[in-house]
Scaffold this motif. Structure first.
Motif, short mmCIF file in Angstrom:
data_model
loop_
_atom_site.label_atom_id
_atom_site.label_comp_id
_atom_site.label_asym_id
_atom_site.label_seq_id
_atom_site.Cartn_x
_atom_site.Cartn_y
_atom_site.Cartn_z
N THR A 416 0.83 -1.21 0.00
CA THR A 416 0.00 0.00 0.00
C THR A 416 0.86 1.26 0.00
O THR A 416 0.52 2.24 -0.65
CB THR A 416 -0.93 0.00 1.23
OG1 THR A 416 -0.15 -0.19 2.40
CG2 THR A 416 -1.97 -1.11 1.13
N ASN A 417 1.96 1.24 0.76
CA ASN A 417 2.85 2.40 0.79
C ASN A 417 3.97 2.17 -0.23
O ASN A 417 5.04 1.67 0.08
CB ASN A 417 3.43 2.61 2.19
CG ASN A 417 4.03 4.00 2.35
OD1 ASN A 417 4.57 4.56 1.39
ND2 ASN A 417 3.93 4.55 3.56
N LYS A 418 3.69 2.55 -1.46
CA LYS A 418 4.57 2.21 -2.58
C LYS A 418 5.95 2.86 -2.46
O LYS A 418 6.98 2.23 -2.72
CB LYS A 418 3.90 2.62 -3.90
CG LYS A 418 2.54 1.96 -4.13
CD LYS A 418 1.89 2.48 -5.40
CE LYS A 418 0.55 1.80 -5.67
NZ LYS A 418 -0.44 2.05 -4.59
N LYS A 419 5.96 4.11 -2.07
CA LYS A 419 7.23 4.83 -2.01
C LYS A 419 8.16 4.21 -0.96
O LYS A 419 9.36 4.01 -1.22
CB LYS A 419 6.98 6.30 -1.69
CG LYS A 419 8.21 7.18 -1.83
CD LYS A 419 7.85 8.66 -1.73
CE LYS A 419 9.08 9.52 -1.99
NZ LYS A 419 8.74 10.98 -1.92
N ASP A 420 7.64 3.92 0.22
CA ASP A 420 8.47 3.31 1.27
C ASP A 420 8.99 1.95 0.84
O ASP A 420 10.16 1.61 1.09
CB ASP A 420 7.65 3.17 2.57
CG ASP A 420 7.46 4.49 3.28
OD1 ASP A 420 8.13 5.46 2.91
OD2 ASP A 420 6.63 4.54 4.22
N TRP A 421 8.13 1.16 0.19
CA TRP A 421 8.55 -0.16 -0.24
C TRP A 421 9.71 -0.05 -1.22
O TRP A 421 10.71 -0.79 -1.11
CB TRP A 421 7.38 -0.90 -0.90
CG TRP A 421 7.72 -2.33 -1.24
CD1 TRP A 421 7.53 -3.41 -0.46
CD2 TRP A 421 8.32 -2.80 -2.45
NE1 TRP A 421 7.99 -4.55 -1.08
CE2 TRP A 421 8.48 -4.20 -2.31
CE3 TRP A 421 8.74 -2.19 -3.63
CZ2 TRP A 421 9.04 -5.00 -3.32
CZ3 TRP A 421 9.31 -2.98 -4.63
CH2 TRP A 421 9.46 -4.37 -4.48
N ASP A 446 -0.35 3.73 -11.13
CA ASP A 446 -0.39 2.47 -10.38
C ASP A 446 0.06 1.29 -11.23
O ASP A 446 0.71 0.36 -10.74
CB ASP A 446 -1.80 2.21 -9.84
CG ASP A 446 -2.12 3.11 -8.66
OD1 ASP A 446 -1.20 3.72 -8.11
OD2 ASP A 446 -3.31 3.18 -8.28
N LYS A 487 5.76 -5.21 5.41
CA LYS A 487 4.83 -5.25 4.28
C LYS A 487 5.39 -5.88 3.01
O LYS A 487 5.65 -5.20 2.01
CB LYS A 487 4.35 -3.82 3.94
CG LYS A 487 3.71 -3.08 5.10
CD LYS A 487 2.35 -3.61 5.43
CE LYS A 487 1.67 -2.78 6.51
NZ LYS A 487 0.41 -3.35 6.94
#
Length: 556
Positions: A416-421, A446, A487
């Protein structure tokens, strides 16, 4: 000296003189409470307890008292109850000629010097005394009592009086603490919790159980039981011991766990079912009754300590209780039938039964048996290490939430948190083209993120053969906080997270730690990848550790 908690019938209160101190507010009557009490007693029907001379009884809430030097009992909590009880007794007494009236306990209000005379001589169902607020409320309550009786012309007063005096009991909490005001304050912040164990303790330590002519023997037996009681409670208060056996976080007095196990007549709708069970056992109040019952309690404690101190049994019993293969009560009863070697064999048979018909080859993510298998795998791995004396921490396991974690990332779950991943993955990417692409990625689409996400996951899974990513060979047991914190991160980021958690003393199950620390890898290990070799050797270790228990045979 120790506080005393026991039950007294209303009739047993008649010799006492109660002192209502100034730090308590005066009597404030509540019509509903007075009428409800009268109705409850009227409707209560005592019944004979099976095969005994005992009858069931109606129980009132506690009064908390402390004896003064002059012999009076200072009422720390419960003066409302005592005053209402007094008014009912006083009214019932008026039906008798004065020379036949029974003695009633006395109430003295510190702030009302004439309270004793008022209560003894001036109560009237026709007149209200409004000379002060306490007398005013007492007068109203007395009128309510009188009105309740007179409104029932065909009422069986004799039957009511008998039930009230002899079948109604009040919980008597005799405090030995020095400062009554401090006790009062503490009680009125949170109220004293009434538990089965406190009432059962009163059964054991009540001096009426013993031969008063042998005072020294009485004192020593009470001291012995009190000391052993505290030792049992202290041992159960150790979380390592407690959660091995049980895991119930609601019991304040954990010795009650043993009492509940002993109660084979438990009624889930009766909060005091366990106390009533023991109360029946104390009909013959003598030393033998006390010693026999206390001996039975000690046997439970001694047996549980034996299990805990034998490392092999600790791990196997802990597992069986965790997965609810058998109740602790059933296990205790069975243990009495076996020798020690027979009991050890029985535990192994129970473990086999708990995982019968389970095939490691067929276990997939989402199967409820995966957690059971991985728990057993971790417990046995720890147990099988002959060079260690470590114990699996059932207290930590039962105190937390646990997930089944994919060891390496899967493409089915988009973070869900694409940037952090992406930022977490970038430091570990070894392909220069993919690394630059990831660094320059703009979060505006997306579908584009899905594509680069899948590319990165495939990069870290390139050492794996094309096998089902949901097999047990790609699954590990991990606490929910750690698992959900990263995640679906790539393997090297997960590995680094596990190492940092381990450094801080966070419990990581031993087999999960072995996986991420690459214990199954040939040297030199490929640190950033969960390889097919790692996966195969992990599965081989699972089979080796669980081999003795993986069987489809049923218990004999």
């Amino acid at each position: 000296m120790e506080n005393i908690l026991e039950l007294k019938t209303i009739n047993e209160l008649q010799e006492y003189i109660f002192f209502i101190p100034s730090y308590q507010r005066g009597y404030r009557w509540n019509k509903k409470e007075v009428v409800d009490l009268l109705n409850d007693i009227s409707e209560f029907k005592p019944r004979q307890i099976d095969d005994t001379d005992e009858k069931t009884w109606y129980c009132l809430q506690p009064i908390v008292i402390k004896q003064k030097e002059d012999g009076q009992f200072e009422v720390i909590d419960g003066q409302q109850r005592l005053t209402t009880i007094y008014l009912i007794l006083y009214y019932l007494n008026q039906y008798y000629a004065e020379e036949h009236r029974v003695k009633i306990f006395e109430l003295n209000y510190e702030t009302r010097q004439d309270s004793h005379a008022f209560l003894k001589y001036e109560l009237s169902e026709n007149n209200i005394n409004d000379t002060d607020v306490d007398f005013f409320h007492i007068s109203l309550a007395y009128q309510a009592v009188a009105s309740w009786f007179t409104s029932k012309p065909n009422f069986n007063r004799i039957d009511f009086e008998s039930k009230f005096k002899f079948d109604t009991k009040i919980i008597w909490y005799h405090s030995k603490e020095e400062d009554p005001i401090a006790i009062f304050t503490r009680i009125n912040i949170g109220k004293i919790p009434l538990t089965n164990s406190e009432l059962i303790k009163a059964l054991f330590l009540n001096s009426s159980n013993f031969d008063k002519k042998k005072s020294e023997k009485l004192r020593l037996k009470q001291l012995e039981i009190s000391t052993e009681w505290d030792l049992i409670e202290q041992s159960l208060q150790r979380d390592k011991f407690w959660f091995f056996l049980n895991g119930d976080k609601t019991l304040t007095n954990r010795i009650e766990f043993i009492f509940n196990l002993m109660n084979d007549e438990k009624d889930e709708n009766d909060n005091y079912s366990t106390f009533r069970y023991f109360n029946k056992k104390f009909q013959n109040k003598n030393l033998k009754t006390i010693e026999d019952n206390w001996s039975a309690i000690k046997k439970y404690s001694q047996r549980f300590n034996e299990w805990f101190n034998k490392r092999d049994w600790y791990h196997k019993i802990g597992y069986l209780i965790c997965v609810e293969s058998i109740t602790i009560k059933a296990l205790y009863d069975k243990s009495a039938e076996f020798t020690k070697s027979e009991f050890a064999d029985y535990l192994d048979r129970l473990i086999k039964e708990s995982i019968k018909n389970i095939s490691l080859d067929n276990l997939q993510y989402g199967d409820k048996n995966v957690k059971k298998i991985l728990l057993l795998y971790n417990i046995l791995t720890m147990l099988n290490n002959d060079n260690e004396n470590s114990y699996f921490p059932f207290d930590i396991y039962k105190g937390g939430k646990w997930d089944i974690e994919h060891i390496t990332s899967i493409t089915e779950t988009i973070p869900t948190n694409k940037k952090d991943w992406l930022n977490d993955a970038i430091p570990y990417i070894e392909d220069n083209y993919l690394l630059e692409k990831a660094k320059e990625f703009v979060f505006n689409d997306d579908e584009k993120f899905k594509n680069i996400f899948e590319e990165i996951v495939k990069h870290f899974n390139k050492e794996l053969e094309d096998k089902d990513i949901n097999d047990i060979s790609n699954l590990a047991l991990l606490d929910s906080e750690t698992n959900r914190g990263y995640k679906n991160a790539v393997f090297p980021f997960k590995r680094n997270t596990i190492i940092e958690k381990d450094k801080k003393g966070v419990f990581i199950p031993i087999c999960t730690k072995n996986v991420f620390l690459k214990y199954f890898s040939n040297y030199p290990p490929k640190i950033s990848f969960w390889t097919q070799e790692d996966r195969d050797k992990y599965f081989e270790d699972l089979e080796k550790i669980l081999k003795a228990y993986l069987t489809t045979q049923k218990m004999a």
